[in-house]
Every structure is written in structure tokens, then in C-alpha cells.
Scaffold this motif. Structure first.
Motif, short mmCIF file in Angstrom:
data_model
loop_
_atom_site.label_atom_id
_atom_site.label_comp_id
_atom_site.label_asym_id
_atom_site.label_seq_id
_atom_site.Cartn_x
_atom_site.Cartn_y
_atom_site.Cartn_z
N UNK A 79 41.59 19.04 67.65
CA UNK A 79 41.83 20.06 68.72
C UNK A 79 40.55 20.42 69.82
N UNK A 80 39.41 20.05 69.39
CA UNK A 80 38.28 20.38 70.10
C UNK A 80 38.26 19.34 70.97
N UNK A 81 37.93 19.61 72.52
CA UNK A 81 37.89 18.91 73.65
C UNK A 81 36.86 17.81 73.41
N UNK A 82 35.61 18.31 72.73
CA UNK A 82 34.49 17.24 72.42
C UNK A 82 34.79 16.22 71.54
N UNK A 83 35.97 16.29 70.76
CA UNK A 83 36.35 15.08 69.94
C UNK A 83 36.63 13.77 70.93
N UNK A 84 37.15 14.32 72.20
CA UNK A 84 37.58 13.12 72.95
C UNK A 84 36.51 12.64 73.96
N UNK A 85 35.19 13.23 73.79
CA UNK A 85 34.35 13.08 75.06
C UNK A 85 33.97 11.48 75.06
N UNK A 86 34.09 10.72 74.32
CA UNK A 86 33.86 9.21 74.21
C UNK A 86 35.03 8.27 74.40
N UNK A 87 36.23 9.05 74.36
CA UNK A 87 37.38 8.30 74.43
C UNK A 87 37.54 7.34 75.58
N UNK A 88 37.25 8.05 76.81
CA UNK A 88 37.66 7.26 78.09
C UNK A 88 36.71 5.82 77.93
N UNK A 89 35.47 6.25 77.82
CA UNK A 89 34.56 4.85 77.97
C UNK A 89 35.15 3.74 76.98
N UNK A 90 35.58 4.05 75.82
CA UNK A 90 36.08 2.81 74.98
C UNK A 90 37.64 2.39 75.68
N UNK A 91 38.13 3.51 75.99
CA UNK A 91 39.41 2.96 76.70
C UNK A 91 39.30 2.09 77.87
N UNK A 92 38.11 2.36 78.53
CA UNK A 92 37.84 1.16 79.65
C UNK A 92 37.50 0.02 79.25
N UNK A 93 36.73 -0.12 78.23
CA UNK A 93 36.20 -1.29 77.73
C UNK A 93 37.27 -2.01 77.10
N UNK A 94 38.36 -1.18 76.42
CA UNK A 94 39.52 -2.13 75.83
C UNK A 94 40.33 -2.79 76.73
N UNK A 95 40.38 -2.05 78.28
CA UNK A 95 41.08 -2.82 79.28
C UNK A 95 40.30 -3.92 79.38
N UNK A 96 39.10 -3.64 79.81
CA UNK A 96 38.45 -5.04 79.94
C UNK A 96 38.33 -6.30 79.03
N UNK A 295 29.16 -1.88 71.36
CA UNK A 295 28.71 -0.71 70.78
C UNK A 295 27.20 -0.68 70.77
N UNK A 296 26.78 -1.85 70.22
CA UNK A 296 25.33 -1.85 69.91
C UNK A 296 24.56 -2.26 71.24
N UNK A 297 25.14 -2.90 72.24
CA UNK A 297 24.70 -3.22 73.26
C UNK A 297 24.64 -2.04 74.42
N UNK A 298 25.75 -1.51 74.25
CA UNK A 298 26.03 -0.52 75.49
C UNK A 298 25.60 0.91 75.15
N UNK A 299 25.77 1.14 74.01
CA UNK A 299 25.50 2.55 73.35
C UNK A 299 27.05 3.40 73.59
N UNK A 300 28.06 2.70 73.87
CA UNK A 300 29.39 3.37 73.75
C UNK A 300 29.80 3.96 72.18
N UNK A 301 30.15 5.03 72.03
CA UNK A 301 30.53 5.39 70.88
C UNK A 301 32.06 5.60 70.66
#
Length: 361
Positions: A79-96, A295-301
Motif C-alpha cells: 500500500x506504500x507508494x515507495x513499494x512502486x518506486x522502481x516499477x516504472x523503470x522495469x515497465x519501460x524495460x519490459x516494453x523494450x 539488472x546487473x548492468x543498469x542497476x534497475x531494481x
């Protein structure tokens, strides 16, 4: 051999063989096939809506008059917004990633994610008078446990180490599934204060049996009569088997998933968080390799479960439509069933026959 023991009597089954609940693979037809033969079929409903949960239960009831279990996910909903802080970065990568591999899918906006808690499903299970409820990923709330116990429901928790088993016993569950590190699918670990328990079944089962006073079910690495007998020798009161049923005719697994199981080697499975955000064991494929490298190369979480699970849902669904086993999860344990039976009923009967022929007892 004498299959009956205190647990089989408690569960109302003939054979202490439980079909593991495998969300995305298990069907009502699979559950009913096992229960109709005297084992315990297990219907997975973790994370599903109450409406979908009810439909699956009623479908299963239409196929069997025997007891079956319903399996819940006992994790907390973020429920905490902080849980979603890395979500958009991963979402963008999945699109790519999808564009790179020509997998056209419609991603869902993160703001539209809908997470269902086991609390949303409890009343359905009570109304449907489900006699056995298993759960994983955590512990049901005290008041939920009380509501089930008031109705005489048998509760089976999941533990991956002795400490988790002791906590579950203190909470009043009736039996515990000891999930060895060999087991396929998601880990049932729920302790936050430490590393992921990675204990093999042959070490975990006897230690757990020695430290708790309730029945222990063995899960992980069990695929034939020898391993079933071994689990009983180690002190287990029942075995829970999943991977053996994935390639069955009643399974929802795509054809290339089933084909991969038939040729899988002991070194082909790995633990990964790439698909769901929670550690799970499956056959390694291109998705795992590419996401891990990114994840290892970019630091995405990778976000926690169930956020990552929701991020990858549409991509996995489209891959399954294409029978593309490289971009969907292929959950599997380290020991794959090597028999020739194809239906769930025939696989179950084969396991029973193999066990009885050994006559260790």
C-alpha cells in the motif's frame, strides 16, 4: 503397504499424496482427478478475485465429491507508494524487451493494478464449506485462522525452515508442508530477518519432524516411488508433488513448456525473481537471462511481489498465446517425472504403484 496414518484420516483421503497447487497450471480437472483416486487435489486461487475463486471452486465441485484443498497466498498487499518506486523503470524495460523480440502485448498502467488479498477470498471458502485450506507466502491473520477453525477447516501452512514451521505450529495450523529448495515454483518463505532459506528436503524434513508435534508434508524433489518412500522414512506423513503433473493432459501449461520438462536436466532450473518479484524455481530461459543481465548492468531494481508479477503478466500471457517458452515462466522442480503416463489420473496411479512395489516397510 499401509498408506493410512493420522493425517490421511484427518484429511479424509486414502493415499497421503497431495497434488501441489500450481497457479497457472492446475485446473479443476486436475484437482478432481487426484481427489477421485483417493489423493488430495489442491486448487490454487492465490491473488484471484472472489468471483474467479468461486467459479473455480464450483467447477471443481462439479467434478468430484471427494475432499480437495484450496490454496491461498498469505502475503501482504503493498500500500506504500515507495513499494512502486522502481516499477516504472522495469515497465519501460519490459516494453523494450518485448519490442526487441517481436512480442506485441498491451501493458497495463501501473496505476490500474488491482491486488486481491486472501482476506477477500475467505468468505467464499467458508460459504462453500471448503474442508481443507492450505496457504503459502506467509501466515493467515489470527482472526482468519479462528474463523476457519470455528468451521472445522483443516489448515496446512508452508515452511522452508524449522523456525517458520515452529511459528506456524504456534499459530494453530494442523499440518505443515516442508518445502525443500528442490521444489519448483515460488518459495513459501516468509521470515524477513535473514537470507532465503535454501535447505534441501533430505535435511529439512527430519529436522522439522523433530521440532514440531504436528504432521509434516514433504515437498521438493519427489517424483517417483523411491523419493516418496524416502520422504516417509525421513518422517513425513504425506508428500506433495507438483512438477510431475505439469505435463499432464489436464494441465494449462503450453505445449513447449511441457516439452521442456520432458528433456530437462538436473542443472536446468534456477531460482529467479525476474517474473514475479518473489523467488521461484523454474527452467532457465531467455527472459531470465536478459532481465538478470539488465539488472546487473543498469542497476534497475525488480519490485517486490506482487508488483513485478503484475508488470510481467501481459507479456507472459502473450508469450503463452504464441507458445513461446522463452518469455513466460516455466516453473519446475529439480526432479522431473520421467514416467510415460499422460493423464493426471495415470500419473497418480503410476506413483502409487511404484511406491507399493518397493515395499520398504
Amino acid at each position: 503397504m499401509n498408506w493410512q496414518n493420522g493425517l490421511t484420516q484427518l484429511l479424509g483421503i486414502t493415499y497421503p499424496i497431495i497434488q501441489a497447487p500450481m497457479l497457472g497450471v492446475t485446473t479443476p480437472e486436475m484437482v478432481a482427478a487426484i481427489s477421485n483416486l483417493g489423493g488430495l487435489g489442491s486448487l490454487p486461487v492465490g491473488g484471484l478475485s472472489p468471483e474467479k475463486t468461486l467459479a473455480l471452486i464450483q467447477k471443481t465441485k462439479s467434478l468430484t465429491q471427494r475432499p480437495f484443498a484450496v490454496n491461498l497466498f498469505a502475503h501482504d498487499i503493498p500500500t506504500d507508494a515507495s513499494a512502486f518506486c522502481h516499477a516504472q523503470s522495469i515497465a519501460d524495460y519490459l516494453d523494450e524487451l518485448a519490442e526487441k523480440h517481436s512480442i506485441a502485448f498491451q501493458s497495463q498502467p501501473i496505476g490500474d493494478f488491482k491486488f486481491y488479498s486472501y482476506r477477500d477470498q475467505v468468505q467464499v471458502l467458508l460459504d462453500e464449506q471448503i474442508p481443507i485450506v492450505s496457504f503459502t507466502f506467509g501466515i493467515l491473520a489470527d482472526e482468519v485462522i479462528a474463523s476457519f477453525k470455528e468451521k472445522g477447516v483443516v489448515l496446512i501452512g508452508t515452511a522452508t525452515c524449522v523456525k517458520e514451521a515452529q511459528i506456524l505450529e504456534q499459530k494453530g495450523v494442523d499440518a505443515i508442508t516442508a518445502q525443500g529448495i528442490e521444489a519448483g515454483g515460488h518459495r513459501g518463505s516468509f521470515l524477513a530477518d535473514g537470507e532465503l532459506p535454501q535447505i534441501g528436503s533430505i535435511a529439512l524434513i527430519p529436522q522439522m519432524v523433530d521440532q514440531v508435534s504436528i504432521p509434516v508434508l514433504a515437498s521438493g524433489g519427489i517424483n517417483d516411488g523411491r523419493t516418496i518412500q524416502a520422504a516417509f522414512i525421513l518422517g513425513a506423513s504425506a508428500v506433495q508433488i507438483g512438477t510431475a503433473f505439469i505435463a499432464s493432459s489436464e494441465s494449462c501449461a503450453i505445449p513447449d513448456y511441457k516439452a521442456a520438462l520432458k528433456v530437462a536436466k538436473d542443472t536446468d532450473t534456477v531460482l529467479t525473481r525476474t517474473f514475479s518479484g518473489r523467488f521461484a524455481r523454474g527452467i532457465q530461459n531467455e527472459f531470465m537471462r536478459e532481465v538478470d543481465a539488465e539488472v546487473q548492468q543498469s542497476g534497475r531494481i525488480i519490485p517486490q511481489y506482487p508488483i513485478q508479477n503484475s508488470l510481467t503478466t501481459a507479456l507472459r500471457a502473450e508469450s503463452q498465446k504464441q507458445n513461446n517458452a522463452q518469455f513466460t515462466n516455466l516453473w519446475s522442480g529439480q526432479s522431473v517425472y520421467k514416467g510415460t503416463a499422460t493423464s493426471s489420473a495415470d500419473i497418480f496411479n503410476d506413483l502409487v504403484k511404484q511406491t507399493e512395489q518397493l515395499e520398504f516397510f
